[in-house]
Design a protein around this motif. Sequence first.
Motif, PDB file in Angstrom:
ATOM      1  N   LYS A 145      -8.476 -12.174   1.795  1.00 45.86           N
ATOM      2  CA  LYS A 145      -7.154 -12.096   2.459  1.00 45.86           C
ATOM      3  C   LYS A 145      -6.052 -11.566   1.544  1.00 45.86           C
ATOM      4  O   LYS A 145      -4.899 -11.977   1.636  1.00 45.86           O
ATOM      5  CB  LYS A 145      -6.705 -13.460   3.007  1.00 45.86           C
ATOM      6  CG  LYS A 145      -7.784 -14.322   3.599  1.00 45.86           C
ATOM      7  CD  LYS A 145      -8.217 -13.809   4.936  1.00 45.86           C
ATOM      8  CE  LYS A 145      -9.267 -14.724   5.539  1.00 45.86           C
ATOM      9  NZ  LYS A 145     -10.082 -14.067   6.538  1.00 45.86           N
ATOM     10  N   THR A 146      -6.400 -10.682   0.639  1.00 47.32           N
ATOM     11  CA  THR A 146      -5.388 -10.108  -0.250  1.00 47.32           C
ATOM     12  C   THR A 146      -5.127  -8.621   0.064  1.00 47.32           C
ATOM     13  O   THR A 146      -4.241  -8.020  -0.527  1.00 47.32           O
ATOM     14  CB  THR A 146      -5.814 -10.223  -1.732  1.00 47.32           C
ATOM     15  OG1 THR A 146      -7.164  -9.779  -1.845  1.00 47.32           O
ATOM     16  CG2 THR A 146      -5.714 -11.652  -2.224  1.00 47.32           C
TER      17      THR A 146
ATOM     18  N   MET B  70      -3.647   2.721   4.357  1.00 46.70           N
ATOM     19  CA  MET B  70      -2.248   2.461   4.007  1.00 46.70           C
ATOM     20  C   MET B  70      -1.300   2.998   5.072  1.00 46.70           C
ATOM     21  O   MET B  70      -0.117   3.190   4.816  1.00 46.70           O
ATOM     22  CB  MET B  70      -1.952   3.042   2.626  1.00 46.70           C
ATOM     23  CG  MET B  70      -2.829   2.384   1.575  1.00 46.70           C
ATOM     24  SD  MET B  70      -2.430   2.881  -0.079  1.00 46.70           S
ATOM     25  CE  MET B  70      -1.105   1.737  -0.431  1.00 46.70           C
TER      26      MET B  70
ATOM     27  N   PRO C 261      -1.178  -0.015 -12.012  1.00 48.52           N
ATOM     28  CA  PRO C 261      -1.197  -1.477 -11.945  1.00 48.52           C
ATOM     29  C   PRO C 261      -2.551  -2.041 -11.485  1.00 48.52           C
ATOM     30  O   PRO C 261      -2.963  -3.107 -11.926  1.00 48.52           O
ATOM     31  CB  PRO C 261      -0.113  -1.803 -10.919  1.00 48.52           C
ATOM     32  CG  PRO C 261       0.755  -0.608 -10.866  1.00 48.52           C
ATOM     33  CD  PRO C 261      -0.106   0.560 -11.197  1.00 48.52           C
ATOM     34  N   GLU C 262      -3.221  -1.322 -10.589  1.00 48.20           N
ATOM     35  CA  GLU C 262      -4.504  -1.814 -10.084  1.00 48.20           C
ATOM     36  C   GLU C 262      -5.552  -1.818 -11.205  1.00 48.20           C
ATOM     37  O   GLU C 262      -6.354  -2.747 -11.309  1.00 48.20           O
ATOM     38  CB  GLU C 262      -4.957  -0.935  -8.909  1.00 48.20           C
ATOM     39  CG  GLU C 262      -6.260  -1.332  -8.261  1.00 48.20           C
ATOM     40  CD  GLU C 262      -6.268  -2.726  -7.667  1.00 48.20           C
ATOM     41  OE1 GLU C 262      -5.190  -3.327  -7.505  1.00 48.20           O
ATOM     42  OE2 GLU C 262      -7.368  -3.240  -7.403  1.00 48.20           O
TER      43      GLU C 262
ATOM     44  N   ASP D 236      -3.981  -7.053   2.767  1.00 48.54           N
ATOM     45  CA  ASP D 236      -2.711  -6.709   3.413  1.00 48.54           C
ATOM     46  C   ASP D 236      -1.576  -6.600   2.394  1.00 48.54           C
ATOM     47  O   ASP D 236      -0.725  -5.729   2.493  1.00 48.54           O
ATOM     48  CB  ASP D 236      -2.344  -7.752   4.472  1.00 48.54           C
ATOM     49  CG  ASP D 236      -3.121  -7.535   5.753  1.00 48.54           C
ATOM     50  OD1 ASP D 236      -3.651  -6.423   5.927  1.00 48.54           O
ATOM     51  OD2 ASP D 236      -3.200  -8.471   6.564  1.00 48.54           O
ATOM     52  N   ARG D 237      -1.561  -7.505   1.418  1.00 45.77           N
ATOM     53  CA  ARG D 237      -0.512  -7.461   0.395  1.00 45.77           C
ATOM     54  C   ARG D 237      -0.616  -6.158  -0.400  1.00 45.77           C
ATOM     55  O   ARG D 237       0.377  -5.534  -0.724  1.00 45.77           O
ATOM     56  CB  ARG D 237      -0.622  -8.655  -0.560  1.00 45.77           C
ATOM     57  CG  ARG D 237      -0.041  -9.936  -0.063  1.00 45.77           C
ATOM     58  CD  ARG D 237       1.463  -9.905   0.101  1.00 45.77           C
ATOM     59  NE  ARG D 237       2.155  -9.349  -1.055  1.00 45.77           N
ATOM     60  CZ  ARG D 237       3.187  -8.516  -0.976  1.00 45.77           C
ATOM     61  NH1 ARG D 237       3.655  -8.158   0.185  1.00 45.77           N
ATOM     62  NH2 ARG D 237       3.768  -8.048  -2.077  1.00 45.77           N
ATOM     63  N   GLN D 238      -1.858  -5.773  -0.717  1.00 46.31           N
ATOM     64  CA  GLN D 238      -2.044  -4.527  -1.479  1.00 46.31           C
ATOM     65  C   GLN D 238      -1.596  -3.323  -0.676  1.00 46.31           C
ATOM     66  O   GLN D 238      -0.997  -2.399  -1.205  1.00 46.31           O
ATOM     67  CB  GLN D 238      -3.513  -4.364  -1.856  1.00 46.31           C
ATOM     68  CG  GLN D 238      -3.908  -5.223  -3.027  1.00 46.31           C
ATOM     69  CD  GLN D 238      -5.036  -4.603  -3.817  1.00 46.31           C
ATOM     70  OE1 GLN D 238      -5.880  -3.932  -3.271  1.00 46.31           O
ATOM     71  NE2 GLN D 238      -5.059  -4.860  -5.105  1.00 46.31           N
ATOM     72  N   ARG D 239      -1.892  -3.361   0.621  1.00 49.80           N
ATOM     73  CA  ARG D 239      -1.515  -2.229   1.482  1.00 49.80           C
ATOM     74  C   ARG D 239      -0.005  -2.103   1.577  1.00 49.80           C
ATOM     75  O   ARG D 239       0.514  -1.039   1.891  1.00 49.80           O
ATOM     76  CB  ARG D 239      -2.105  -2.407   2.880  1.00 49.80           C
ATOM     77  CG  ARG D 239      -3.614  -2.273   2.916  1.00 49.80           C
ATOM     78  CD  ARG D 239      -4.150  -2.796   4.214  1.00 49.80           C
ATOM     79  NE  ARG D 239      -3.808  -1.942   5.330  1.00 49.80           N
ATOM     80  CZ  ARG D 239      -3.647  -2.370   6.572  1.00 49.80           C
ATOM     81  NH1 ARG D 239      -3.765  -3.654   6.858  1.00 49.80           N
ATOM     82  NH2 ARG D 239      -3.358  -1.536   7.540  1.00 49.80           N
ATOM     83  N   MET D 240       0.698  -3.200   1.343  1.00 50.83           N
ATOM     84  CA  MET D 240       2.161  -3.158   1.458  1.00 50.83           C
ATOM     85  C   MET D 240       2.860  -2.828   0.145  1.00 50.83           C
ATOM     86  O   MET D 240       4.080  -2.747   0.097  1.00 50.83           O
ATOM     87  CB  MET D 240       2.683  -4.495   1.979  1.00 50.83           C
ATOM     88  CG  MET D 240       2.437  -4.671   3.469  1.00 50.83           C
ATOM     89  SD  MET D 240       3.350  -6.053   4.129  1.00 50.83           S
ATOM     90  CE  MET D 240       5.022  -5.433   4.158  1.00 50.83           C
ATOM     91  N   THR D 241       2.095  -2.671  -0.923  1.00 44.29           N
ATOM     92  CA  THR D 241       2.734  -2.344  -2.200  1.00 44.29           C
ATOM     93  C   THR D 241       3.132  -0.867  -2.198  1.00 44.29           C
ATOM     94  O   THR D 241       2.768  -0.122  -1.297  1.00 44.29           O
ATOM     95  CB  THR D 241       1.769  -2.584  -3.379  1.00 44.29           C
ATOM     96  OG1 THR D 241       0.643  -1.741  -3.199  1.00 44.29           O
ATOM     97  CG2 THR D 241       1.346  -4.025  -3.486  1.00 44.29           C
ATOM     98  N   GLY D 242       3.829  -0.482  -3.234  1.00 45.72           N
ATOM     99  CA  GLY D 242       4.243   0.919  -3.324  1.00 45.72           C
ATOM    100  C   GLY D 242       3.188   1.802  -3.974  1.00 45.72           C
ATOM    101  O   GLY D 242       3.473   2.961  -4.295  1.00 45.72           O
ATOM    102  N   LEU D 243       1.996   1.268  -4.189  1.00 42.73           N
ATOM    103  CA  LEU D 243       0.934   2.083  -4.803  1.00 42.73           C
ATOM    104  C   LEU D 243       0.597   3.256  -3.897  1.00 42.73           C
ATOM    105  O   LEU D 243       0.463   3.095  -2.689  1.00 42.73           O
ATOM    106  CB  LEU D 243      -0.320   1.238  -5.008  1.00 42.73           C
ATOM    107  CG  LEU D 243      -0.297   0.192  -6.123  1.00 42.73           C
ATOM    108  CD1 LEU D 243      -1.550  -0.672  -6.068  1.00 42.73           C
ATOM    109  CD2 LEU D 243      -0.194   0.868  -7.480  1.00 42.73           C
TER     110      LEU D 243
ATOM    111  N   GLU E 291     -11.368  -7.822  -1.095  1.00 43.49           N
ATOM    112  CA  GLU E 291      -9.925  -8.014  -0.848  1.00 43.49           C
ATOM    113  C   GLU E 291      -9.720  -8.500   0.591  1.00 43.49           C
ATOM    114  O   GLU E 291      -8.868  -9.355   0.844  1.00 43.49           O
ATOM    115  CB  GLU E 291      -9.161  -6.693  -1.042  1.00 43.49           C
ATOM    116  CG  GLU E 291      -9.225  -6.119  -2.442  1.00 43.49           C
ATOM    117  CD  GLU E 291      -8.219  -6.741  -3.400  1.00 43.49           C
ATOM    118  OE1 GLU E 291      -7.459  -7.611  -2.974  1.00 43.49           O
ATOM    119  OE2 GLU E 291      -8.230  -6.346  -4.590  1.00 43.49           O
TER     120      GLU E 291
ATOM    121  N   LEU F 155      -4.386   3.804  -5.754  1.00 44.48           N
ATOM    122  CA  LEU F 155      -5.218   2.685  -5.294  1.00 44.48           C
ATOM    123  C   LEU F 155      -6.687   3.107  -5.239  1.00 44.48           C
ATOM    124  O   LEU F 155      -7.583   2.317  -5.571  1.00 44.48           O
ATOM    125  CB  LEU F 155      -4.732   2.221  -3.913  1.00 44.48           C
ATOM    126  CG  LEU F 155      -5.182   0.824  -3.489  1.00 44.48           C
ATOM    127  CD1 LEU F 155      -4.836  -0.225  -4.524  1.00 44.48           C
ATOM    128  CD2 LEU F 155      -4.574   0.435  -2.151  1.00 44.48           C
TER     129      LEU F 155
END
Lengths: 299, 486
Positions: B83-84, B238, B9-10, B86-93, B79, B98
């Motif tokens: 400020k994006t 992560m 996805p990234e 934290d959202r990426q760190r919380m994904t299931g990637l 990122e 990543l």
Amino acid sequence: MISIEHLTFDYGNFLALDDINVQIPRGSITALVGPNGAGKSTLMRCLAALSRPTSGRVLINDIDTVANPHGCHAITGFLADNFGLYEALTVQQSLTYFARAHGVEYTNRVAEVIEMVNLADKTNAPIKSLSRGMRQRVGIAQAIIHGPEFVILDEPASGLDPEARIQLASLFKQLNRGGITLIVSSHILAELDQYANNLIVLKNGRIVETGFELSRVQNAEYQHYVICVDNISLLKTIDFAGLCSLSGIDGNNATVVLPAGEKIKPVLDLLREKGVDVLEFYKSDSNIQDAYLKTIKNA
Amino acid sequence: MEFNIFKNPELQRNAWLELRPARLIVLTCLIAWVYALLFTSFGRHADSWNNIREASIWLFHILITVWGTKITADSVADEINQKTWDRQRMTGLSPWKLAVGKLFGPTLFQWYGAALCMATYFFFSVSGDDPMSHLIKGITVIATGLLANSLALLLSLLSITGAQTSSFSHARINTTFIFILSLLVSFSLLLGGQNFITYLYNPTWYGLLSGEFLQLFVVLVCAAWAIVGVYRNMRTEMQYSNDSRVWVLFLIFIILFCYGFNGHRTAQLFTQNEEPYPVSAMGSFLEKITYIIFLLTGITSVLLVIERKGLADYKIFNNDLNTLNFRNLDYSAPLWLVSALFSLAMALVAVTTSFFYNPLDDFNGITRPAGIISSLFLFHYGQEAGHNYLPIFYVGTILLLARDIFVTRYLFYCTNFKNKMMSVLTYYFIVYMAFPRLFGMNGNPGLGLFLPFNVGGYQIMSILSFVAQVTIAYLFYRTSFRSKYR
């Protein structure tokens, strides 16, 4: 359920959280309040498994945030107070990205979440073209795209106009009805009144009030009404004789407390009889502001 | 699957942003225009093929090694700044997905242009003279670009870890230093490596590899380790626990890797001709160990600047150290400390060996001291140092490293400087550039006060100066730290 056990977070020169112990029940909407620097954001980041505590632990449905952060991320959504969005992407692209990143079947889920946050007419709009209220809803949509059981929102209403706040409150209730447990921090206490049914008050990194006391007191034993009158001075002199008690006055608004199950009509009749015109009145679901101020004062 | 745009996805998100048809058409036209210009300028004679190959390499460097490195250095920093993160760190990637996404995603557009250039390069290589040599050169260039990109991402990740834990990721990350450092390392390996092979030695690696194969191997090994580093740091970001085993393995690899280089020396240093001369076994051993110490202290120094552990991490480490909790120390120990311990261990080996080695014994007409040992030994403005000089050099190097550790920790944790990285770089400039220049001009023995060089035979004065500097730095750091935080 979220269980926080002896949680301490030390920045080295500043103890942000000091031996926090609390449980957040499943299905609740918990308001996390406290003065600036109380440790709200740090606590939320620990709950979201984004910061590793100095000691103690957080269990989300029995999953340890340190031992298994990804397990926690799978059942938790988080919206930071100062969050960013991918400005160049459309709403749909952004949500598709997060759905895929969470390994969620995205075709239907993206449409469903867009509908849920009421952004169907902005599906293909670039995020940079959205208003602040809409951006907030995109942020929430990103946080719930993977169908989490718990959603943590840090100051979600800051900077929103009154209409957007009302929409947001309605969205929170809707999410909660859908089975999501919400933990919301806010400085706007009156707004928390509209949806929160649990309260945690933090001060100097410690919990000074917690649990269901607020809702139990208000929902089980008492009810609050706000009455706007033309002559507040006259109202102050009235003896309500056990019908209700006056708990606060703000301008021309008086807050009265009645025992649960009692009607407001006798109170209104008494006011009319004493020559006080009632301009409007409404039932206040809870009174977090009073509880908060009382708690902080006593802490 | 991590490299598949449709599975990662990234990568797909970056493809939406970077691979827009208009941009691709413009870049294709621009590259075609450069080649057309070359054709019309040089015609179809033999030189034009060489020009096209050279132009392809330069275009690749512009697109990937320079532009791509800047973009990759910024990929995670942006990122955070936007400020994006934290959202990426919380994904299931997964950390690996990543890492691949951050390494190749933001530079998809540049890799598209680079692919066109290198396809042209390989086409004109296959049809020209010595295709194998051109092929190796082309692969080395691509590996250099990959190394620069992955190194930039690695350093960027190392530098954000501390910022994350200390201030909620609100800190803006500046990657200019990281960009420059990545370019310097990568181009040094590419260009310096060529000089190393052509002019000074004919090195082999454990007798297995030599020449351009060796250079390609070195660049590939560095790129591979940089990618491993990216993966490990992505894990840390992560919230996965990382122990220091991989770093220890890397340092052991560095030692074994460097130790494998062998080659004939030329006698240029002494006789200004290029006749090979033999080097004694012990001299050669000490030379390798000396290079390894330089490399390890260099890595430690870079980490002292780049690796910004937050105070919270520092406290956890301190608690583990005080309680001698070795299991936890494996996770909480900063990498600079692990590297410093390796430097110390190698210095001890060197000091012990140097007691049994007198460079004067090697000046016997048959053997000479190896290059770096000769340089150190003869750094006396024309005079040879006493045979007891070498141990002092190694001890001095470690003492200076200890001083730097205390001073940089002081600058990071006890001062209110806004740009702490800049304050540390200024410190390095002052102690390693300005002071030696100021005090060491015209053979002045003052140089020996700041660098472990044998100037004027004042070795003892040098050591006393270093010990005093370490003591002052330690006391200053400890007092400041205690008064600030307790």
